[in-house]
Design a protein around this motif. Structure first.
Motif, PDB file in Angstrom:
ATOM      1  N   ASP A  64     -30.167  12.220  13.454  1.00  0.00           N
ATOM      2  CA  ASP A  64     -29.527  11.518  14.630  1.00  0.00           C
ATOM      3  C   ASP A  64     -28.400  10.762  13.989  1.00  0.00           C
ATOM      4  OD1 ASP A  64     -31.295  11.365  17.351  1.00  0.00           O
ATOM      5  OD2 ASP A  64     -32.412  11.639  15.663  1.00  0.00           O
ATOM      6  N   ASP A  74     -32.488  10.391   9.238  1.00  0.00           N
ATOM      7  CA  ASP A  74     -33.883  10.910   9.777  1.00  0.00           C
ATOM      8  C   ASP A  74     -34.745   9.655  10.261  1.00  0.00           C
ATOM      9  OD1 ASP A  74     -36.349  11.901  10.004  1.00  0.00           O
ATOM     10  OD2 ASP A  74     -36.380  12.853   8.050  1.00  0.00           O
ATOM     11  N   ARG A 113     -32.658   7.658  21.676  1.00  0.00           N
ATOM     12  CA  ARG A 113     -33.357   8.382  20.598  1.00  0.00           C
ATOM     13  C   ARG A 113     -33.918   7.124  19.645  1.00  0.00           C
ATOM     14  NH1 ARG A 113     -33.704  13.802  20.137  1.00  0.00           N
ATOM     15  NH2 ARG A 113     -33.565  13.567  18.071  1.00  0.00           N
ATOM     16  N   HIS A 138     -37.584  12.182  14.200  1.00  0.00           N
ATOM     17  CA  HIS A 138     -37.576  13.238  15.237  1.00  0.00           C
ATOM     18  C   HIS A 138     -37.737  14.676  14.559  1.00  0.00           C
ATOM     19  CE1 HIS A 138     -36.791  10.730  18.593  1.00  0.00           C
ATOM     20  NE2 HIS A 138     -35.695  10.225  18.175  1.00  0.00           N
ATOM     21  N   ARG A 139     -38.127  15.756  15.373  1.00  0.00           N
ATOM     22  CA  ARG A 139     -38.484  17.076  14.557  1.00  0.00           C
ATOM     23  C   ARG A 139     -38.264  18.074  15.393  1.00  0.00           C
ATOM     24  NH1 ARG A 139     -38.323  14.241  10.893  1.00  0.00           N
ATOM     25  NH2 ARG A 139     -40.075  13.859   9.348  1.00  0.00           N
ATOM     26  N   THR A 140     -37.759  19.138  14.802  1.00  0.00           N
ATOM     27  CA  THR A 140     -37.369  20.169  15.574  1.00  0.00           C
ATOM     28  C   THR A 140     -38.293  20.978  16.254  1.00  0.00           C
ATOM     29  OG1 THR A 140     -37.032  21.655  13.677  1.00  0.00           O
ATOM     30  CG2 THR A 140     -35.042  20.409  14.158  1.00  0.00           C
ATOM     31  N   ALA A 164     -34.928  16.544  12.631  1.00  0.00           N
ATOM     32  CA  ALA A 164     -33.701  16.435  13.772  1.00  0.00           C
ATOM     33  C   ALA A 164     -33.070  15.228  13.471  1.00  0.00           C
ATOM     34  CB  ALA A 164     -34.407  16.637  15.036  1.00  0.00           C
TER      35      ALA A 164
END
Length: 203
Positions: free
Chosen positions: A132, A119, A161, A122-124, A130
Motif C-alpha cells: 500500500d 507492507d 486500508r 495485506h496479502r494477494t 499486497a
C-alpha cells in the motif's frame, strides 16, 4: 483575507486554556500579531495545534497564511495536517538500513514529498504481500539519513486500508520489492473532521 486576518481567524479557533510545553498560549500569539511578527505567530500557532486536535478550519486557515508568506514547508505541513484532520493520524518510528546494506544511498526528504510502498499486512490471492502507498513526513528533521531513525507520519493513498493498524505493530517500507526501512507503529488516531465528499490525494 490577508495574512494578519488569517492568523487572527486561526487564533479564534484555539482555546485559551491550552499551552505548549514552553507555556506558550494563544494570548502570546496575539501579542506577536500586534507587533506584526506574522511568521513567529504562525510558528506558535502550529505548535499549539500539536497540543490537542483543533478544527480542520484552523489548519486550512494557517495553510493560506503560510502560502501568502511564501513559507513552503509551513504551508506543506499545514496541508498535511488538513489531510490528517480528515483521515486520521498515523505515526511510526522508522529505521533505515545503513547505505552499505541498502539500495538507497541518499537521505529521504522529510517534507512529505516521498511516496513509498508499505507492507501493512495485506496479502494477494496467491499469498504475496499486497503493498500500500503512503506519503512520508519525517518529524523534527528535514531529512532522514541511511542508517538513521526518526518518528514519521504517514498519509495513506487509501486510508480505509490502514484502519487495522495498532501501536506496536511492525510494518516495512519499500521503494521497490526489497525492504527499504522498518517501522514500529506509535499511534493511530481517528479523524477529527468529516472526510471530503470524494477522496482527495494525500498531501
Amino acid at each position: 483575507m490577508n495574512v494578519p486576518e488569517l492568523l487572527e481567524a486561526a487564533c479564534l479557533l484555539v482555546p485559551e486554556e491550552i499551552a505548549t510545553e514552553n507555556s506558550i498560549t494563544v494570548n502570546d500569539v496575539w501579542e506577536y500579531l500586534t507587533q506584526d511578527e506574522w511568521e513567529v505567530a504562525l510558528e506558535l500557532l502550529e505548535e499549539l495545534g500539536d497540543v490537542r486536535p483543533l478544527p480542520l478550519g484552523f489548519w486550512e486557515t494557517l495553510a493560506r497564511a503560510a502560502e501568502q508568506l511564501r513559507l513552503e514547508r509551513s504551508a506543506a505541513w499545514c496541508h498535511w495536517r488538513c489531510y490528517e484532520a480528515r483521515h486520521g493520524i498515523i505515526r511510526a518510528e522508522l529505521t533505515l538500513p545503513p547505505a552499505a546494506e541498502a539500495r538507497r544511498q541518499t537521505p529521504i526528504p522529510g517534507a512529505g514529498v516521498m511516496r513509498p510502498m508499505w507492507d501493512i499486512g495485506h496479502r494477494t490471492a496467491t499469498g504475496g504481500a499486497a503493498l500500500d502507498i503512503a506519503r512520508l513526513w519525517v518529524e523534527f528533521s528535514p531529512l532522514l539519513e541511511p542508517g538513521g531513525r526518526s518518528s514519521v507520519r504517514l498519509a495513506p493513498l487509501d486510508p480505509s486500508r490502514w484502519t487495522h493498524l495498532r501501536p506496536g505493530q511492525v510494518i516495512t517500507m519499500h521503494e521497490d520489492r526489497p525492504v527499504a526501512g522498518t517501522a514500529v507503529v506509535l499511534a493511530v488516531r481517528p479523524a477529527t473532521a468529516a472526510p471530503a465528499a470524494r477522496s482527495e490525494p494525500a498531501p
